[in-house]
Design a protein around this motif. Sequence first.
Motif, short mmCIF file in Angstrom:
data_model
loop_
_atom_site.label_atom_id
_atom_site.label_comp_id
_atom_site.label_asym_id
_atom_site.label_seq_id
_atom_site.Cartn_x
_atom_site.Cartn_y
_atom_site.Cartn_z
N CYS A 173 115.84 78.86 -71.63
CA CYS A 173 115.32 77.93 -70.77
C CYS A 173 114.16 78.53 -70.49
O CYS A 173 113.47 77.82 -69.09
N ASN A 196 119.02 76.37 -57.71
CA ASN A 196 118.65 74.83 -57.53
C ASN A 196 118.32 74.48 -56.09
O ASN A 196 117.77 73.34 -55.50
N THR A 243 116.54 73.27 -53.30
CA THR A 243 115.16 72.00 -52.80
C THR A 243 115.87 71.56 -52.14
O THR A 243 116.59 71.83 -51.07
N ARG A 252 109.72 68.41 -49.19
CA ARG A 252 109.85 70.26 -49.55
C ARG A 252 108.07 69.91 -49.61
O ARG A 252 107.99 69.13 -50.18
N ALA A 257 111.40 69.15 -62.58
CA ALA A 257 112.33 70.12 -62.74
C ALA A 257 113.30 69.45 -61.21
O ALA A 257 113.46 70.07 -60.35
N ASP A 281 115.60 67.51 -65.49
CA ASP A 281 116.38 68.63 -65.05
C ASP A 281 116.95 69.23 -66.39
O ASP A 281 117.25 69.08 -66.98
N ASN A 289 114.10 70.05 -71.36
CA ASN A 289 114.03 71.96 -70.50
C ASN A 289 112.62 71.85 -71.07
O ASN A 289 111.95 71.34 -71.95
N LEU A 290 112.46 72.14 -69.50
CA LEU A 290 110.75 72.18 -70.33
C LEU A 290 109.50 73.34 -71.57
O LEU A 290 108.99 73.30 -71.69
N ARG A 316 108.07 71.19 -59.54
CA ARG A 316 107.41 72.69 -58.32
C ARG A 316 108.70 73.94 -58.13
O ARG A 316 109.63 73.23 -58.36
N ASN A 317 108.09 74.24 -57.77
CA ASN A 317 108.70 75.90 -57.83
C ASN A 317 110.27 76.52 -59.35
O ASN A 317 111.00 76.99 -59.37
C1 LIG Z 1 113.91 76.07 -57.49
S1 LIG Z 1 114.40 74.96 -58.31
C2 LIG Z 1 112.92 73.67 -57.92
C3 LIG Z 1 113.67 71.64 -57.21
C4 LIG Z 1 112.85 71.17 -56.85
N1 LIG Z 1 111.31 70.48 -58.39
C5 LIG Z 1 111.75 71.75 -55.96
O1 LIG Z 1 111.17 72.23 -55.87
O2 LIG Z 1 112.73 71.72 -54.76
C6 LIG Z 1 114.58 75.01 -60.22
C7 LIG Z 1 114.58 73.86 -60.98
O3 LIG Z 1 114.09 73.72 -62.63
C8 LIG Z 1 115.64 73.67 -63.18
N2 LIG Z 1 114.71 74.20 -64.30
C9 LIG Z 1 114.90 76.16 -64.66
N3 LIG Z 1 114.80 76.40 -65.75
C10 LIG Z 1 114.06 75.17 -66.78
C11 LIG Z 1 113.30 74.20 -67.81
N4 LIG Z 1 113.40 75.67 -68.82
N5 LIG Z 1 113.18 72.96 -67.60
C12 LIG Z 1 113.77 72.07 -66.87
N6 LIG Z 1 114.48 72.58 -65.82
C13 LIG Z 1 114.19 74.09 -65.59
C14 LIG Z 1 116.88 74.45 -63.07
O4 LIG Z 1 117.53 73.70 -63.01
C15 LIG Z 1 115.89 74.42 -61.06
O5 LIG Z 1 117.21 73.12 -61.04
#
Ligand SMILES: C[S@@+](CC[C@H](N)C(=O)[O-])C[C@H]1O[C@@H](n2cnc3c(N)ncnc32)[C@H](O)[C@@H]1O
Length: 295
Positions: free
Chosen positions: A35, A89, A91, A95, A127, A159, A216-217, A234-235
């Motif tokens: 991931c 996670n 959020t 935000r 995400a 996500d 998955n990014l 973001r984040n």
């Molecule tokens: C901290 S949250 C950010 C949520 C929102 N974007 C925000 O800024 O409030 C990070 C998210 O990235 C997701 N994530 C982590 N690795 C990822 C990947 N390889 N592909 C897609 N999503 C991913 C996690 O599951 C999590 O829900």
Amino acid sequence: MHPSPPDPGWLAPLTGAQISDADFARLGAFIESVCGIQVAAGKKIMLEGRLRRRLRQLGLDNFSDYTNRVLAGGDEAEVRLMIDEISTNKTDFFRESHHFDYLTTQALPALLRESGGQRLVRIWSAACSSGEEPFTLAMVLSEAALVSPGLSFQILASDISTEMLSRARAATYDAVTVEPVPLALRQKYLLRRRDGTPQVRVVPTLRDRVRFRRLNLMDSDYALGPPLEAIFCRNVFIYFSRRLQSEILDRFVSNLVPGGYLFLGHSESINGFDVALTQVAPTVYCKVDVKRRRK
Ligand SMILES: C[S@@+](CC[C@H](N)C(=O)[O-])C[C@H]1O[C@@H](n2cnc3c(N)ncnc32)[C@H](O)[C@@H]1O
């Protein structure tokens, strides 16, 4: 003495298992390969804490067996559960609210001007965690469409975490989490529980505007269809290596229309990457329109 019979609904005692340096290194490398999340050397205790629940639920009493099981392959379900445990996670609704201000006061007017006032705007929350970000976008865009009747929109939210996606699809939140939502929007787009439980749910008309999927990014092709007007990612970048960030940025650029926007988290940037994006506001970037620049 006979072992005591299982007590339904209760798990085995808490385990104080610790992960060895070797297993930490193996598991960390595996997690990054699946991931992209880098588990820094100082995060051993954090990783143990987050995975102990998985050990208990699997009836394992050491990390070595767990590491072997996950790395053996063939247990896709466990890999997903592990990612759910280790990902952050956090959020919120609205935000980094300056991004939504920029979207409505700068980006949408520019996109509409470019196409004579009529436009389908497609936005991706890349995400999306438990859905607060795409539902904020849905509220903001619904409001914008009231004052710009030529504006229509679609929101895609994705996500890697199946657990987060199922929470997002449920669109149900503790009342306290919607405090950042302006009162007028709360009244319009959120429903209270009939029985008085302090929970709210996003109204069906807004839920229908957001399409959720697992993505998955790290995937080499996001298969998103036509290019998008904006990407909110973001984040999550902060957890990835520079090399992966660079690859993802290239994929974002190829999935944006010229003049489309990328919004990153407050501690993320494109500094040092050779990409066709130009900064237009703090952590907001616009895809360079190469054709227009050449004119
Ligand atoms: C901290 S949250 C950010 C949520 C929102 N974007 C925000 O800024 O409030 C990070 C998210 O990235 C997701 N994530 C982590 N690795 C990822 C990947 N390889 N592909 C897609 N999503 C991913 C996690 O599951 C999590 O829900």
